[in-house]
Design a protein around this motif. Sequence first.
Motif, PDB file in Angstrom:
ATOM      1  N   GLN A 230       2.803  35.541 140.041  1.00  0.00           N
ATOM      2  CA  GLN A 230       3.268  35.003 140.930  1.00  0.00           C
ATOM      3  C   GLN A 230       3.746  35.630 142.028  1.00  0.00           C
ATOM      4  N   CYS A 233       0.990  37.539 143.873  1.00  0.00           N
ATOM      5  CA  CYS A 233       0.396  36.582 144.915  1.00  0.00           C
ATOM      6  C   CYS A 233       0.939  36.545 146.113  1.00  0.00           C
ATOM      7  N   THR A 277       8.470  33.832 147.215  1.00  0.00           N
ATOM      8  CA  THR A 277       7.596  32.836 146.611  1.00  0.00           C
ATOM      9  C   THR A 277       6.742  32.360 147.630  1.00  0.00           C
ATOM     10  N   SER A 282      -0.415  25.799 144.296  1.00  0.00           N
ATOM     11  CA  SER A 282      -1.432  26.698 143.444  1.00  0.00           C
ATOM     12  C   SER A 282      -2.372  25.692 142.765  1.00  0.00           C
TER      13      SER A 282
END
Length: 284
Positions: A230, A233, A277, A282
């Motif tokens: 994550q 990403c 974050t 998603s």
Amino acid sequence: MLGYIWQYVYTSFLRYWLKWLIRQATGKCELQRICSECKPGATRTAKAALETSKDNLEQCVDQIMKEKNVKPQKDPQFKASLHICLLQITGYSSLYVSVEDLRKEVFSSDNPEHEAMLLKLWDLLMPSVKLESRITKQWGDIGFQGDDPKTDFRGMGLLGLINLVFFSENYTVEARQVLSHANHPKLGYSYAIVGINLTEMAYSLLKSGALKPHFYNTIQGTPELQHFHQLYCYLAYEFDKFWVAEEPESIMHFNQYREKFHTIVKTHLQEPDASLTLTVSSKN
């Protein structure tokens, strides 16, 4: 010289008595004060940093409470708070080991799982275009350097491919958007190669300990591999935004802009409430 003497005196004598006086005044040990006064996250866990093993975590918590003479009935929240801190600390070390194992795993064309993952990446990014063959110049359309992508995974091993697939699978719309920017005739860059480069950035930040504030603030427990993916990403999506906004003259200046982005990320990670974050939703 005077500074050294003062530091020695403070460390050897004054600090002990200062802590003793504060405990007498508050009725709490230093760990209790940290857990009660600091909100959950990086600040609390960093101050409570302890060396322990995940295998005997419960025993370690009980032992600390015994040594510090902490009575559960007087401070009912302390045990839970300390447990979370220890989970974060030991979990970070375990996460690094897991990430390192993936980085060391070499992509193999003889491994069906590796091959399936690579073909999955193509299908996720180029659903309407069929690969002519396994080894083809088409791989350049998603940013690989040669006709066979396996050569591009040498630096980051299987970790680089897993990151690319995770982003494409869980944030498909965003990944295709980033790919379209990467294929821009003027501002373009090699999508897959840059993605693997960002895997190296994430890995180095993890190895250095720079990612501790992020994981301590966002995971109230043990950080795991999916949390690292994550984080990747976030880097992939934010780097693309950064690159487009900067409008570099050419890909030849990549290293310069890469380091500028790296500095921005490291600066952000120094903030007590750091959280890298990705804010878009998603698929999972």
